[in-house]
Design a protein around this motif. Structure first.
Motif, mmCIF file in Angstrom:
data_model
loop_
_atom_site.group_PDB
_atom_site.id
_atom_site.type_symbol
_atom_site.label_atom_id
_atom_site.label_comp_id
_atom_site.label_asym_id
_atom_site.label_seq_id
_atom_site.Cartn_x
_atom_site.Cartn_y
_atom_site.Cartn_z
ATOM 1 N N ALA A 1 0.833 -1.193 0.000
ATOM 2 C CA ALA A 1 0.000 0.000 0.000
ATOM 3 C C ALA A 1 0.875 1.252 0.000
ATOM 4 N N ALA A 2 1.889 1.265 0.868
ATOM 5 C CA ALA A 2 2.752 2.446 0.961
ATOM 6 C C ALA A 2 3.494 2.689 -0.351
ATOM 7 N N SER A 3 4.003 1.629 -0.967
ATOM 8 C CA SER A 3 4.715 1.791 -2.236
ATOM 9 C C SER A 3 3.793 2.363 -3.303
ATOM 10 N N VAL B 1 -6.179 3.544 -0.769
ATOM 11 C CA VAL B 1 -4.805 3.679 -1.262
ATOM 12 C C VAL B 1 -4.765 4.701 -2.398
ATOM 13 N N ALA B 2 -5.705 4.549 -3.334
ATOM 14 C CA ALA B 2 -5.724 5.459 -4.485
ATOM 15 C C ALA B 2 -5.976 6.900 -4.039
ATOM 16 N N ILE B 3 -6.817 7.070 -3.038
ATOM 17 C CA ILE B 3 -7.132 8.423 -2.579
ATOM 18 C C ILE B 3 -5.983 8.981 -1.730
ATOM 19 N N ALA B 4 -5.372 8.115 -0.920
ATOM 20 C CA ALA B 4 -4.221 8.563 -0.119
ATOM 21 C C ALA B 4 -3.119 9.083 -1.035
ATOM 22 N N ARG B 5 -2.955 8.437 -2.187
ATOM 23 C CA ARG B 5 -1.992 8.900 -3.198
ATOM 24 C C ARG B 5 -2.172 10.379 -3.511
ATOM 25 N N THR B 6 -3.458 10.769 -3.633
ATOM 26 C CA THR B 6 -3.732 12.150 -4.032
ATOM 27 C C THR B 6 -3.420 13.132 -2.919
ATOM 28 N N LEU B 7 -3.403 12.635 -1.674
ATOM 29 C CA LEU B 7 -3.211 13.539 -0.541
ATOM 30 C C LEU B 7 -1.748 13.834 -0.244
ATOM 31 N N LEU B 8 -0.871 13.083 -0.902
ATOM 32 C CA LEU B 8 0.559 13.207 -0.628
ATOM 33 C C LEU B 8 1.051 14.630 -0.733
#
Ligand SMILES: Nc1ncnc2c1ncn2[C@@H]1O[C@H](COP(=O)(O)OP(=O)(O)OP(=O)(O)O)[C@@H](O)[C@H]1O
Ligand SMILES: [Mg+2]
Lengths: 246, 329
Positions: free
Chosen positions: A95-97, A152-159
């Motif tokens: 997930a983190a990767s 995971v996909a949404i967390a990507r956007t929050l980076l």
């Protein structure tokens, strides 16, 4: 003030006109539901905002500043993040990767730059916590539920502290319980002042979270109005063409 | 009631044993070990220093290329041209050395030839969008043909002023271990690190896992693919140089159908032909198992014609095993 303004957006693919003269704007912290039949041009519009390809005509402004995107990273730099229709995740990675894919945190080890997995796991855990999602950063995406994959996909956007998050059919192929999770995730984005453009075929989902609904029909914008002032019946009519415009 | 913090913070607590047994390479290593043990008991010829030396040296060549092949397979591709790259580099280095050039210069030119083959493969696959199978199959034919043209139908066994150095590098030993094995150990250590800890390594798996996701994430997928095929060709070139030194002569059938053994080694070692998985150590262990089996056929007096049967069966069984595993998940 408007976060995202599009004026006169037209897109031709050879002889096919996918979008014609679409003008639409989104306020900060607003959720815009974008609806329309198959092939109406929703994904095309999303991809233009995301910088996947340029419009044939028309211009885009972010925070009233004109922007020109040649590649997706240009859009990213202006605070536009995308959750793609098929989520665009690598099942074989953690997930983190996935959250950090293409933007890995590195640290130096002598003359080399190595990936800083502990830092990535920690930051990913923070993001999942923000999203109130029970997702473990070290788990492989392959083993995850649809809702966790969405997280995971949404967390990507929050980076990168985005201004606008585009979501293309995030609730297309998941269970009822997971849909509820995703809608919650969208509300969390909105509460953080992020504008969300939500493309969906599912009427109840759009009415549950969208502040405003825009309808595309064969490439033209036929409506853009507050959710409270509309109804599923009206939107259905607009999508099918039973109602000309609203 | 567990809190969100606890759930997110949880990691799968695995014992050392379950972690080791979860790695495919472990089982392959175990199989190779059992085979060695059986051969030691069944024959007087296996556990002799001479035979063990040969086994370790022979397997090193296949294993070196298998490490490169693992990168290609893990990225979702395939490279059928490695055997031909071996003969091309061997031809280039032997012709230059025979013409009186130093080893260093000739080896450099040979590696450049290998990298050019890899770069051409990569560009055709990544930028022209052609299937890896087709491109590298064409290269398999073209590169060997080029080597034949270069050879001018002569066999070279005189390598100029650095003749002894070349033979020592490929065929010699230090502390009782053959030199190709040292090259293999260094390559394996470096690549294990690269695969796990660098962006380049991470992107190999990302591309193999979901190429369009990698592209959408802003990864320079095309450039990365070119470097992956160049790396594979580099390992073939390295093996080609070492094999030249070992054999002391180059013939045009050097490395013929080696790609099959190499692919088998990578796949047995856990590289997934569908992309996304594979390790350097796995490739090495896979190559070891193949060589031990090959050696056992010879020692047990079984016709070496059976070798191809074993390698073919291995590839199919390893893939079938993979299918079975992914179905269960
Ligand atoms: N890359 C492309 N090349 C050519 N035509 C395209 C391309 N992308 C989209 N189109 C066409 O543009 C039109 C709009 O497609 P788009 O994908 O935007 O529809 P959509 O509203 O997202 O539909 P769906 O609900 O099925 O996802 C379609 O006629 C489609 O065939
Ligand atoms: Mg679409």
């Amino acid at each position: 003030m408007s976060r995202l303004t599009m004026t006169g957006i037209t897109k031709n693919f050879g002889a096919i006109r996918a979008l014609s003269d679409v003008s639409i704007s989104v306020a900060p912290g607003e959720v815009l539901g974008l609806m329309g039949d198959n092939g109406a041009g929703k994904s095309t519009l999303v991809k233009i905002i995301a910088g996947n390809f340029p419009p044939s005509a028309g211009d885009i402004r972010i925070d009233d500043k004109p922007v020109f995107f040649h590649r997706p990273v240009d859009a990213q730099r202006e605070g536009v993040e995308v959750v793609y229709q098929d989520l665009a995740l690598c099942n074989n990675l953690t997930a983190a990767s996935n959250v950090f894919l293409g933007r890995e945190t590195t640290r130096s080890l002598g003359p080399f730059r190595v990936i800083d997995y502990p830092a990535m796991n920690q930051r990913a855990a923070e993001l999942f916590k923000q999203l109130k999602s029970e997702t473990r950063p070290r788990d492989l995406v392959r083993k995850m539920s649809g809702g966790q994959r969405q997280a995971v996909a949404i967390a990507r956007t929050l980076l990168s502290e985005p201004k606008i998050v585009l979501m293309d059919e995030p609730t297309a192929a998941i269970s009822v319980r997971q849909v509820v999770e995703v809608l919650d995730l969208i509300r969390r984005l909105r509460d953080r002042g992020i504008s969300v453009v939500l493309v969906s075929h599912r009427m109840p989902d759009v009415f549950a979270v969208a502040d405003r609904i825009a309808v595309l029909r064969r490439g033209s914008l036929v409506a853009s109005k507050a959710t409270a002032l509309s109804s599923p019946e009206e939107v259905t009519g607009l999508i099918t063409g039973a109602i000309e415009a609203a | 009631m567990t809190t969100l913090d606890e759930i997110i913070g949880q990691s799968e607590h695995k014992s050392v044993l379950s972690r080791i047994t979860g790695v495919p390479a472990f089982w392959v290593f175990l199989a190779a070990f059992v085979a060695c043990l059986a051969l030691t008991l069944m024959t007087d010829t296996f556990a002799t220093p001479r035979n063990l030396f040969n086994v370790t040296r022979n397997f090193a060549f296949v294993a070196i290329i298998a490490v490169g092949m693992t990168a290609v397979i893990a990225s979702g591709g395939i490279d059928l041209s490695v055997g031909s790259t071996v003969v091309l580099t061997a031809m280039v280095i032997s012709i230059l050395m025979a013409a009186g050039y130093s080893f260093a210069l000739s080896a450099f030119a040979a590696i450049c030839a290998a990298l050019a083959v890899g770069a051409l493969n990569g560009v055709l696959i990544a930028y022209a969008g052609m299937p890896p199978f087709v491109v590298t199959l064409g290269m398999l034919s073209a590169a060997r043909s080029l080597a034949m043209v270069l050879s001018n139908n002569k066999m070279i066994y005189e390598f100029g002023p650095d003749h002894d150095l070349l033979l020592w590098l490929g065929g010699g030993s230090t502390f009782g271990l053959p030199h190709p094995l040292y090259a293999l150990v260094v390559l394996t250590l470096v690549m294990s690190f690269v695969f796990r800890w660098t962006r380049w390594g991470q992107y190999v798996y990302a591309i193999g896992g979901n190429e369009s996701a990698a592209t959408l994430s802003g990864i320079a997928v095309k450039r990365q693919k070119v470097t992956i095929y160049m790396f594979s060709a580099f390992t073939a070139g390295l093996a080609g140089i070492l094999m030249t030194g070992w054999l002391g002569s180059v013939t045009t059938n050097l490395g013929q159908s080696m790609e099959l053994a190499v692919i088998a080694a990578a796949v047995i070692g856990g590289a997934n032909l569908a992309g996304g998985e594979g390790t350097a150590l796995g490739a090495v262990v896979g190559a070891l198992l193949i060589e031990v089996i090959r050696n056992s056929l010879i020692l047990l007096g079984i016709s070496t014609f059976w070798q191809g049967m074993f390698i073919g069966t291995f590839i199919i069984v390893a893939v079938a095993f993979d299918r079975f595993r992914s179905h269960r998940n």
